[in-house]
Design a protein around this motif. Sequence first.
Motif, PDB file in Angstrom:
ATOM      1  N   PRO A 166       0.832  -1.208   0.000  1.00 40.50           N
ATOM      2  CA  PRO A 166       0.000   0.000   0.000  1.00 40.50           C
ATOM      3  C   PRO A 166       0.863   1.253   0.000  1.00 40.50           C
ATOM      4  O   PRO A 166       1.928   1.293   0.611  1.00 40.50           O
ATOM      5  N   MET A 167       0.431   2.274  -0.727  1.00 43.46           N
ATOM      6  CA  MET A 167       1.174   3.526  -0.796  1.00 43.46           C
ATOM      7  C   MET A 167       0.223   4.702  -0.888  1.00 43.46           C
ATOM      8  O   MET A 167      -0.968   4.539  -1.186  1.00 43.46           O
ATOM      9  N   SER A 168       0.751   5.891  -0.650  1.00 46.91           N
ATOM     10  CA  SER A 168      -0.050   7.103  -0.728  1.00 46.91           C
ATOM     11  C   SER A 168      -0.207   7.528  -2.184  1.00 46.91           C
ATOM     12  O   SER A 168       0.489   7.041  -3.077  1.00 46.91           O
ATOM     13  N   LEU A 173       2.083   8.711  -7.723  1.00 46.69           N
ATOM     14  CA  LEU A 173       2.427   9.640  -8.802  1.00 46.69           C
ATOM     15  C   LEU A 173       3.924   9.599  -9.087  1.00 46.69           C
ATOM     16  O   LEU A 173       4.349   9.604 -10.248  1.00 46.69           O
ATOM     17  N   TYR A 174       4.728   9.561  -8.030  1.00 41.41           N
ATOM     18  CA  TYR A 174       6.170   9.487  -8.212  1.00 41.41           C
ATOM     19  C   TYR A 174       6.555   8.215  -8.962  1.00 41.41           C
ATOM     20  O   TYR A 174       7.384   8.224  -9.879  1.00 41.41           O
ATOM     21  N   GLU A 175       5.968   7.079  -8.553  1.00 41.01           N
ATOM     22  CA  GLU A 175       6.294   5.802  -9.191  1.00 41.01           C
ATOM     23  C   GLU A 175       5.875   5.804 -10.655  1.00 41.01           C
ATOM     24  O   GLU A 175       6.577   5.268 -11.512  1.00 41.01           O
ATOM     25  N   MET A 176       4.718   6.405 -10.978  1.00 42.93           N
ATOM     26  CA  MET A 176       4.259   6.466 -12.362  1.00 42.93           C
ATOM     27  C   MET A 176       5.231   7.273 -13.204  1.00 42.93           C
ATOM     28  O   MET A 176       5.596   6.889 -14.323  1.00 42.93           O
ATOM     29  N   GLU A 177       5.659   8.433 -12.685  1.00 45.15           N
ATOM     30  CA  GLU A 177       6.611   9.255 -13.419  1.00 45.15           C
ATOM     31  C   GLU A 177       7.951   8.545 -13.556  1.00 45.15           C
ATOM     32  O   GLU A 177       8.627   8.663 -14.580  1.00 45.15           O
ATOM     33  N   LEU A 178       8.331   7.785 -12.545  1.00 43.99           N
ATOM     34  CA  LEU A 178       9.627   7.109 -12.561  1.00 43.99           C
ATOM     35  C   LEU A 178       9.691   6.056 -13.653  1.00 43.99           C
ATOM     36  O   LEU A 178      10.699   5.925 -14.349  1.00 43.99           O
ATOM     37  N   VAL A 179       8.605   5.295 -13.827  1.00 42.84           N
ATOM     38  CA  VAL A 179       8.605   4.238 -14.845  1.00 42.84           C
ATOM     39  C   VAL A 179       8.203   4.773 -16.218  1.00 42.84           C
ATOM     40  O   VAL A 179       8.333   4.079 -17.216  1.00 42.84           O
ATOM     41  N   GLY A 180       7.689   6.023 -16.269  1.00 45.32           N
ATOM     42  CA  GLY A 180       7.367   6.633 -17.549  1.00 45.32           C
ATOM     43  C   GLY A 180       6.088   6.145 -18.190  1.00 45.32           C
ATOM     44  O   GLY A 180       5.924   6.236 -19.405  1.00 45.32           O
ATOM     45  N   HIS A 181       5.150   5.639 -17.387  1.00 50.73           N
ATOM     46  CA  HIS A 181       3.877   5.173 -17.918  1.00 50.73           C
ATOM     47  C   HIS A 181       2.812   6.268 -17.823  1.00 50.73           C
ATOM     48  O   HIS A 181       2.999   7.275 -17.130  1.00 50.73           O
ATOM     49  N   ASP A 182       1.699   6.067 -18.544  1.00 46.69           N
ATOM     50  CA  ASP A 182       0.600   7.035 -18.494  1.00 46.69           C
ATOM     51  C   ASP A 182      -0.398   6.708 -17.395  1.00 46.69           C
ATOM     52  O   ASP A 182      -1.345   7.459 -17.170  1.00 46.69           O
ATOM     53  N   PHE A 183      -0.251   5.581 -16.734  1.00 44.78           N
ATOM     54  CA  PHE A 183      -1.120   5.237 -15.614  1.00 44.78           C
ATOM     55  C   PHE A 183      -0.348   4.353 -14.650  1.00 44.78           C
ATOM     56  O   PHE A 183       0.697   3.784 -15.002  1.00 44.78           O
ATOM     57  N   PRO A 194      -7.987  -0.871  -4.305  1.00 42.19           N
ATOM     58  CA  PRO A 194      -7.213  -0.604  -5.522  1.00 42.19           C
ATOM     59  C   PRO A 194      -7.593   0.740  -6.129  1.00 42.19           C
ATOM     60  O   PRO A 194      -8.763   1.136  -6.125  1.00 42.19           O
ATOM     61  N   SER A 195      -6.606   1.447  -6.654  1.00 36.07           N
ATOM     62  CA  SER A 195      -6.805   2.749  -7.267  1.00 36.07           C
ATOM     63  C   SER A 195      -5.873   2.879  -8.468  1.00 36.07           C
ATOM     64  O   SER A 195      -4.895   2.139  -8.597  1.00 36.07           O
ATOM     65  N   VAL A 196      -6.190   3.826  -9.328  1.00 34.28           N
ATOM     66  CA  VAL A 196      -5.371   4.078 -10.521  1.00 34.28           C
ATOM     67  C   VAL A 196      -5.146   5.577 -10.658  1.00 34.28           C
ATOM     68  O   VAL A 196      -6.113   6.354 -10.605  1.00 34.28           O
ATOM     69  N   VAL A 197      -3.884   5.991 -10.808  1.00 38.26           N
ATOM     70  CA  VAL A 197      -3.580   7.366 -11.182  1.00 38.26           C
ATOM     71  C   VAL A 197      -3.233   7.370 -12.664  1.00 38.26           C
ATOM     72  O   VAL A 197      -2.659   6.408 -13.179  1.00 38.26           O
ATOM     73  N   TYR A 198      -3.584   8.441 -13.369  1.00 38.36           N
ATOM     74  CA  TYR A 198      -3.318   8.494 -14.794  1.00 38.36           C
ATOM     75  C   TYR A 198      -3.001   9.923 -15.210  1.00 38.36           C
ATOM     76  O   TYR A 198      -3.385  10.888 -14.551  1.00 38.36           O
ATOM     77  N   ARG A 199      -2.277  10.025 -16.307  1.00 40.15           N
ATOM     78  CA  ARG A 199      -1.865  11.320 -16.821  1.00 40.15           C
ATOM     79  C   ARG A 199      -2.970  11.913 -17.685  1.00 40.15           C
ATOM     80  O   ARG A 199      -3.548  11.241 -18.525  1.00 40.15           O
ATOM     81  N   ARG A 200      -3.268  13.189 -17.465  1.00 38.24           N
ATOM     82  CA  ARG A 200      -4.269  13.880 -18.278  1.00 38.24           C
ATOM     83  C   ARG A 200      -3.554  14.824 -19.236  1.00 38.24           C
ATOM     84  O   ARG A 200      -2.726  14.395 -20.000  1.00 38.24           O
ATOM     85  N   HIS A 201      -3.851  16.110 -19.182  1.00 36.21           N
ATOM     86  CA  HIS A 201      -3.204  17.061 -20.074  1.00 36.21           C
ATOM     87  C   HIS A 201      -2.065  17.758 -19.347  1.00 36.21           C
ATOM     88  O   HIS A 201      -2.163  18.057 -18.160  1.00 36.21           O
ATOM     89  N   ALA A 202      -0.976  18.017 -20.099  1.00 33.98           N
ATOM     90  CA  ALA A 202       0.187  18.712 -19.543  1.00 33.98           C
ATOM     91  C   ALA A 202       0.673  17.981 -18.299  1.00 33.98           C
ATOM     92  O   ALA A 202       1.034  16.824 -18.339  1.00 33.98           O
ATOM     93  N   TYR A 203       0.646  18.667 -17.142  1.00 37.25           N
ATOM     94  CA  TYR A 203       1.099  18.040 -15.894  1.00 37.25           C
ATOM     95  C   TYR A 203      -0.070  17.748 -14.964  1.00 37.25           C
ATOM     96  O   TYR A 203       0.106  17.614 -13.762  1.00 37.25           O
ATOM     97  N   ASP A 204      -1.283  17.647 -15.527  1.00 37.13           N
ATOM     98  CA  ASP A 204      -2.448  17.309 -14.717  1.00 37.13           C
ATOM     99  C   ASP A 204      -2.572  15.794 -14.610  1.00 37.13           C
ATOM    100  O   ASP A 204      -2.197  15.050 -15.521  1.00 37.13           O
ATOM    101  N   TYR A 205      -3.126  15.356 -13.475  1.00 33.73           N
ATOM    102  CA  TYR A 205      -3.305  13.932 -13.248  1.00 33.73           C
ATOM    103  C   TYR A 205      -4.738  13.663 -12.793  1.00 33.73           C
ATOM    104  O   TYR A 205      -5.424  14.552 -12.277  1.00 33.73           O
TER     105      TYR A 205
END
Length: 230
Positions: A166-168, A173-183, A194-205
């Motif tokens: 489990p993580m915050s 968000l840090y892990e997503m940016e680190l691996v370079g994925h869009d989600f 379970p949850s999913v973070v994803y990239r929207r426009h520009a630097y919005d998530y």
Amino acid sequence: MDIVVKGRKTEVPERFRKHVAEKLKLEKIQRLDAKVISLDVEVSKEPNPRQADRCDRVEITLRSRGPVIRAEAAASDPYAALDLAAEKLDARLRKQHDKRFSRRGARRISAAEVPDHVPGAATLNGSGQPVHDEETDGVPTKRIGSLEVKGEGPLIVREKTHVASPMSLDQALYEMELVGHDFYLFVDSETKEPSVVYRRHAYDYGVIHLSTDPMVAEVQPPAAGGTLGG
């Protein structure tokens, strides 16, 4: 490239700006990532007296041609927060650098060796073409483009199971940016769902949380041969 230091609702003294330049060595950072475009350091202060031990927060954002890397930390003073954030940034830069190095240094394997290294890979014949064998239960296997389908489906391209701690949301968000994925799929440390973070426009998530509806009960089918009572 210069380091941009700015304050959010707080003043940044010149002494701290000099300390940032001494702490974040550009030469060292560029050795780990030669494609760095910008390095921003933002300092903010928490006015809540109950959080005196975490009142100063420092966020470092490194942008390059690869994924954005962020490192954030809070402490009782900005210098301690900077030290913690710099350690996180260094660890993430090294992880990304090692990942790139391992990819470049990996030995190329021949097509005939693929089944030995990649589980579930198709077996190739002498001409280098995939060999399609029917399953022992008589269900035919066919290919649609680059996909392999058994019988009439269902169509399952790949199935994976990962063990996740489990993580915050910030860490996800840090892990997503680190691996370079869009989600990035993760288990929320607060809700344990379970949850999913994803990239929207520009630097919005965006973030999607999943939770079980307590009002939905499993409906059991009636037993065979039963009667309807009234």
